[in-house]
Design an enzyme around this catalytic site. Structure first.
Site, mmCIF file in Angstrom:
data_model
loop_
_atom_site.group_PDB
_atom_site.id
_atom_site.type_symbol
_atom_site.label_atom_id
_atom_site.label_comp_id
_atom_site.label_asym_id
_atom_site.label_seq_id
_atom_site.Cartn_x
_atom_site.Cartn_y
_atom_site.Cartn_z
ATOM 1 N N GLU A 33 46.367 46.436 41.773
ATOM 2 C CA GLU A 33 46.035 45.264 40.955
ATOM 3 C C GLU A 33 46.851 45.179 39.675
ATOM 4 O OE1 GLU A 33 43.624 46.654 42.747
ATOM 5 O OE2 GLU A 33 42.827 44.948 43.849
ATOM 6 N N HIS A 48 30.579 46.153 42.541
ATOM 7 C CA HIS A 48 31.144 44.968 43.189
ATOM 8 C C HIS A 48 30.298 43.721 42.926
ATOM 9 C CE1 HIS A 48 33.725 47.818 45.124
ATOM 10 N NE2 HIS A 48 34.210 46.959 45.989
#
Lengths: 327, 337
Positions: A60, A129
């Site tokens: 990322e 998450h």
């Protein structure tokens, strides 16, 4: 008018902008050959090829930075985070590079880039998450932050985001990718920075965005039916810059405000809204502003615990009654 | 690290260079050194604040790299960025004024010492979060490949940056996608105050190159022409074959990490040994021994350069502060860009 799912509206926005401008490209994990973790990019690799639909390894901070560096050279990257939870790994790139380079270089460089993907809790994904990043990114000068809840808004705002000369954070929702709605066939754009009245009303202003829009609309229905309260549901659509004018106009009409927020309460976007409302419409308020937020805790996996932590229409209905002194 | 002493024979790259190019490179190294010394004095007088990281000792790298670049190529560097800016032709006045926080600075006074940018001179930063510019540089190279513009990005980092995540991710993507970029580790032996023996699991940083699918090249800096040739080869590989390279240059900074660092961590005799192999002094010797120049001539050049840097400090000092409203500028761009 044809109806599309939100994922299809996002796909059409990207497709149209990639056709319009060959400097636009999509980059992220599983966006190409896999057709997108949530199928937002289905078919784009076939249409545009590997040069413009770029699969990345799990990196990322790497591909967020590559996008920023490419944007500084005049390209128009769309960076997909499989979820904004993973953007935490790339936070420094967004905070220190995307948001600051135009300023830090005395205006010599711009960073026209979109970071998009699902934000906030989905269903039983556990604490790492299930986070809402709205206030993290809205806190940063130099960024625009958009959060969409309908196919129409998703398409019109994503097209504007791709054309915007600034870095834009574009929040979607995993739970809402399949939501259907009407989307015109002809091209249209929705300006960043404009709220939308999703349901007009007179008694209470109900502010929401992203995942809290369906919650707020359901709560407004409950309030009408069970409490004879007419809530004006305003979808902010953009968290930075905020459409303060639209908010204050509604508050001056209803004199009462509830904020439905899928996010933690502490330092949340709702806190910023409360500040603006009390500064700009103090004399119009007939009750303290109420906020309905996530529980101020890391999320649990267990279905019942997760459900309890997320604002439900009943919770928002209760808040509407509270500010109208119905209890 | 074997260091030649001060009377060792001059390296072939230096001895075979002509007088004019030697003098040019010498003068550019001298400009950087005198600029840094002037900045250090201004710092102690309170004219420069914040962080100030000096490049003294490493000048041959910036000067040699600029000699190898073509117009359109870009340098992306760390916060130790003054040398690159000067070597790329940024105006010393504007550089100094930037550090003084003045309106006439390179970026109008918003950046300071660590954020030198001048796009048209190929000076693309100036990044101060260690390692976070490696993906940015890979992104510039990605754009060059995408656009086919033929430009090469040369990205500098320190030995202290090789352990941090963005370095690994940026190099991974550069290698995976065959991007036209040259990563140059300036190994000056210290990550701030920590010697590389306590930061690097393997002493040879280029041992990582094959893992990134890159060619590695490792050498001790001797003179700017050696740097020009070695980095030049990597630039050619990037431009002609679209292949990235990981270069490691063993060098040394003669000052502390920043102005607040007395560098007490150095080993006994270490600084003296490195001073004896100073590439700048070697270029000085080449001019005296090979090109028939006199001490007086070199002193005259030094006087000119000192005058240039004194004038830069005076210019910076006399320049106005940024307009109050400038702090609100360049945050967001209006309209469709």
């Amino acid at each position: 008018m044809p109806t599309l799912q939100i994922r299809e509206a996002i796909r059409e926005a990207m497709r149209e902008e990639m056709v319009r401008d060959d400097k636009v490209f999509l980059m992220g994990e599983e966006v190409g050959h896999y057709q997108g973790a949530y199928k937002c990019s289905q078919g784009l690799l076939e249409q545009f090829g590997e040069k413009r639909v770029v699969d990345t390894p799990i990196t990322e901070t790497g591909f967020a930075g590559v996008g920023i560096g490419a944007a500084m050279c005049g390209l128009r990257p769309i960076i997909e985070f499989m979820t904004f939870n993973f953007s935490a790994v790339a936070f420094d790139q967004i905070l220190n590079n995307a948001a600051k380079i135009h300023h830090m270089t005395g205006g010599q460089f711009s960073v026209p880039i979109v970071f998009r993907g699902p934000n906030a809790a989905a269903h039983m994904l556990g604490s790492t998450h299930s986070q809402a990043f709205d206030s993290f990114y809205a806190h940063i000068p130099g960024l625009k932050v958009v959060s969409v809840a309908t196919p129409y808004d998703a398409k019109g705002l994503l097209k504007s985001a791709i054309r915007d000369p600034n870095p834009v954070i574009f929040f979607e929702s995993e739970l809402m990718y399949s939501v259907r709605g009407e989307v015109p066939e002809e091209e249209y754009l929705i300006p960043i920075g404009e709220a939308d009245i999703k349901r007009p009303g007179d008694d209470v202003t109900l502010l929401c965005w992203g995942q809290s829009v369906p919650t707020a609309l359901a709560a407004a229905e409950l309030a009408q039916e069970h409490s004879d309260l007419s809530a004006e549901v305003i979808d902010l659509r953009t968290l930075r810059p905020l459409d303060t004018e639209a908010i204050i106009a509604s508050v001056k009409k209803t004199n009462r405000v509830v904020i439905a927020e899928h996010g933690w309460p502490y330092g949340g976007v709702g806190a910023e809204l409360v500040d603006r409302i009390q500064r700009l419409a103090f004399d119009w308020l007939d009750a303290p502003v109420a906020r309905v937020c996530y529980d101020d805790i890391p999320f649990a996996y267990a279905e019942n615990l997760e459900h309890l932590s997320i604002p439900q229409p009943e919770d928002v209905h209760a808040a509407l009654r509270q500010v109208a002194y119905r209890d | 690290m074997d260091l030649p002493d001060k009377d060792a024979p001059l390296p072939e790259t230096l001895s075979s260079a002509g007088k004019d190019e030697t003098l040019h490179a010498y003068r550019e190294m001298l400009r950087i050194r005198r600029f840094e010394e002037t900045a250090a004095r201004a710092y102690t007088r309170g004219k420069i604040s914040g962080f100030l990281h000096l490049y003294i000792g490493q000048e041959a790298i910036a000067v040699g790299t600029s000699l190898a670049m073509q117009p359109g190529d870009r340098i992306v560097s760390t916060y130790r960025d003054h040398g690159f800016a000067l070597a790329q032709g940024c105006d010393a006045n504007a550089c100094m004024a930037e550090m003084f926080g003045k309106k006439t600075g390179l970026v109008g006074g918003v950046g300071g010492s660590m954020h030198f940018f001048e796009r048209d001179k190929g000076m693309w930063g100036g990044y101060a979060i260690v390692g976070n510019h490696i993906p940015i540089a890979a992104g510039h190279a990605f754009a060059s490949k995408y656009l086919g513009d033929g430009a090469v990005t040369i990205c500098f980092l320190g030995d202290g940056a090789v352990g941090i995540g963005p370095t690994h991710e940026g190099m991974t993507l550069a290698g995976l996608w065959d991007l036209p970029v040259v990563f140059v580790v300036e190994n000056n032996r210290y990550s701030m105050g920590t010697p590389l023996e306590r930061t690097l699991p393997a002493a040879d940083i280029t041992s990582r190159a094959p893992g990134y699918g890159m060619v590695g090249d490792r050498f001790t800096v001797e003179d700017p022409f050696q740097v020009r040739d070695r980095i030049g080869a990597a630039i050619r590989r990037a431009r002609e074959e679209s292949q990235p390279t990981l270069v490691e240059i063993l060098t040394y900074r003669f000052r502390g990490h920043s102005m607040s660092d007395p560098a007490k961590y150095r080993g006994k005799g270490e600084l003296e040994a490195f001073r004896a192999s100073d590439p700048f002094e070697r270029a000085n010797r080449a001019l005296l021994e090979l090109h028939g120049m006199t001490e007086e001539q070199l002193e005259a050049i030094d006087d000119e350069v000192i005058a240039e840097m004194d004038a830069a400090a005076e210019f910076a000092d006399q320049s106005p502060q940024p307009d109050p409203d400038y702090r609100f500028e360049n945050i967001m761009i209006e309209g469709e860009g």
